[in-house]
Design an enzyme around this catalytic site. Sequence first.
Site, mmCIF file in Angstrom:
data_model
loop_
_atom_site.group_PDB
_atom_site.id
_atom_site.type_symbol
_atom_site.label_atom_id
_atom_site.label_comp_id
_atom_site.label_asym_id
_atom_site.label_seq_id
_atom_site.Cartn_x
_atom_site.Cartn_y
_atom_site.Cartn_z
ATOM 1 C CD1 TRP A 49 0.261 0.458 3.370
ATOM 2 C CD2 TRP A 49 -0.248 -1.702 3.032
ATOM 3 N NE1 TRP A 49 0.721 -0.257 4.446
ATOM 4 C CE2 TRP A 49 0.414 -1.579 4.267
ATOM 5 C CE3 TRP A 49 -0.647 -2.967 2.607
ATOM 6 C CZ2 TRP A 49 0.688 -2.689 5.077
ATOM 7 C CZ3 TRP A 49 -0.380 -4.062 3.416
ATOM 8 C CH2 TRP A 49 0.271 -3.923 4.619
ATOM 9 N NE ARG A 50 4.645 2.609 4.643
ATOM 10 C CZ ARG A 50 5.312 2.210 5.705
ATOM 11 N NH1 ARG A 50 6.461 1.559 5.550
ATOM 12 N NH2 ARG A 50 4.860 2.440 6.913
ATOM 13 C CD GLU A 62 -3.789 3.561 7.501
ATOM 14 O OE1 GLU A 62 -4.011 3.292 8.682
ATOM 15 O OE2 GLU A 62 -2.640 3.728 7.049
ATOM 16 C CG LEU A 105 -7.788 -9.832 7.397
ATOM 17 C CD1 LEU A 105 -8.183 -8.646 6.535
ATOM 18 C CD2 LEU A 105 -6.497 -9.500 8.114
ATOM 19 C CE1 TYR A 145 -3.152 5.847 13.674
ATOM 20 C CE2 TYR A 145 -4.467 4.441 12.243
ATOM 21 C CZ TYR A 145 -3.240 4.874 12.698
ATOM 22 O OH TYR A 145 -2.090 4.351 12.160
ATOM 23 C CG ASP A 163 -1.863 4.034 16.408
ATOM 24 O OD1 ASP A 163 -0.898 4.720 16.808
ATOM 25 O OD2 ASP A 163 -1.728 3.084 15.624
ATOM 26 C CB CYS A 224 16.672 3.383 22.712
ATOM 27 S SG CYS A 224 15.085 3.152 23.518
HETATM 28 S S1 SF4 Z 1 14.593 6.547 21.933
HETATM 29 FE FE1 SF4 Z 1 13.652 4.592 22.422
HETATM 30 S S2 SF4 Z 1 11.892 5.094 23.705
HETATM 31 FE FE2 SF4 Z 1 12.538 6.986 22.703
HETATM 32 S S3 SF4 Z 1 11.260 7.106 20.881
HETATM 33 FE FE3 SF4 Z 1 13.172 6.111 20.298
HETATM 34 S S4 SF4 Z 1 12.783 3.900 20.480
HETATM 35 FE FE4 SF4 Z 1 11.158 4.985 21.583
#
Ligand code: SF4
Length: 376
Positions: A49-50, A62, A105, A145, A163, A224
């Site tokens: 869909w992109r 969606e 689904l 949304y 969401d 992160c």
């Molecule tokens: S740094 Fe980590 S906790 Fe912060 S938005 Fe990015 S992935 Fe999420």
Amino acid sequence: MFSELLFRGLAPRPTSLYDIFMSFTRCDRHLIPQKLLRWYSFHKRDLPWRRTDDPYKIWISEIMLQQTQVATVIPYYQRWTRHFPTLASLARARSSEVLRYWAGLGYYRRARMLHRAAILIQKALKGKIPRTAEALRTLPGIGRYTAGAIASIAFGEKTPVLDGNVIRILTRIFGVKQSVDRPSTLDKLWELAASLLPENAPGDMNQALMELGATLCFPGNPKCPQCPVRTLCVAHKKKKESFFPVRSKKERYEKIKMAALVLQDDKGKVWIEKQREHDRWGGLWMFPFWESKKGMFKEIGKDLRRRTTLLLTLRHAYTRYRITLEVYKAQIPERDGRFRSLKRRHGRWVSVRKTGSLAFPAPHRRIAASLLAENL
Ligand code: SF4
């Protein structure tokens, strides 16, 4: 930077979401969308869909993606758009056909609403899908949304999405300590999401947030070190990622035990029942089921009860319910005599093979699959 000071407890603690937002320097507030958009342009997944700008197909994706994982949606989306390539073809289809292409689904209400909306657009709007989130929200099955997603992605409207994924990301980046169970917090988060949207490509920004939530900012163990906004993210800097979003009440699940019965006649056919159009499972086929084993045995009577054996036990989650479905099987030599109450039910006898081409909700599809496997 003020946000750094805030961290170390050297700045006054912000009291409102607005304060939190303002605690980010103007430069930081600009950097968040910039970094997200850049990351998205390099790392977005190549999803079917992109590859289209057709509003109808974006809308289908969606709706399918609500409460369903991307990997599950892809084959359904492809099959659906091959069979119903345009809004007009969907509007023309019979509801049983629509449900058949949705079968598996789950949350079938989505398919029924989609169909209803397609008919409405075709008849009342000359086949033109509304271009704004506000107008889209007037259609069946389109909430705030989904309206935001369609309007921003397909028509470039500068309108936000919010969401579970976006809530998690925003509360983490901005360190929002207010409970997301409070409507006032959600209102502010909508504002926060809107404030991040660029003039150009707001749809990309919304998709960048969705992509971040799906691929890096997981509820547990977010990745992160790979995140484009890690240097700005309050939760990451505090090493408190799992603390966000803050909730005031624990989600409560209700456990339910139900029973279903596979009745098989002397020719090997099984009894299935069509659910009434306005029921939760309207239009779908199901094996007879009861809210309890006791209720089932009471209805089928002693004679049949003696013939039932436990076929399998299924566990299934539906919204806040955690359902255990005990599935029994009984062979009946003559169709009518042994199970008179069938006459009051709206169903029919079908071969086990035939069940493979009918629309069942997920747990009943699993029952049919196990019968098919048994037959093979
Ligand atoms: S740094 Fe980590 S906790 Fe912060 S938005 Fe990015 S992935 Fe999420």
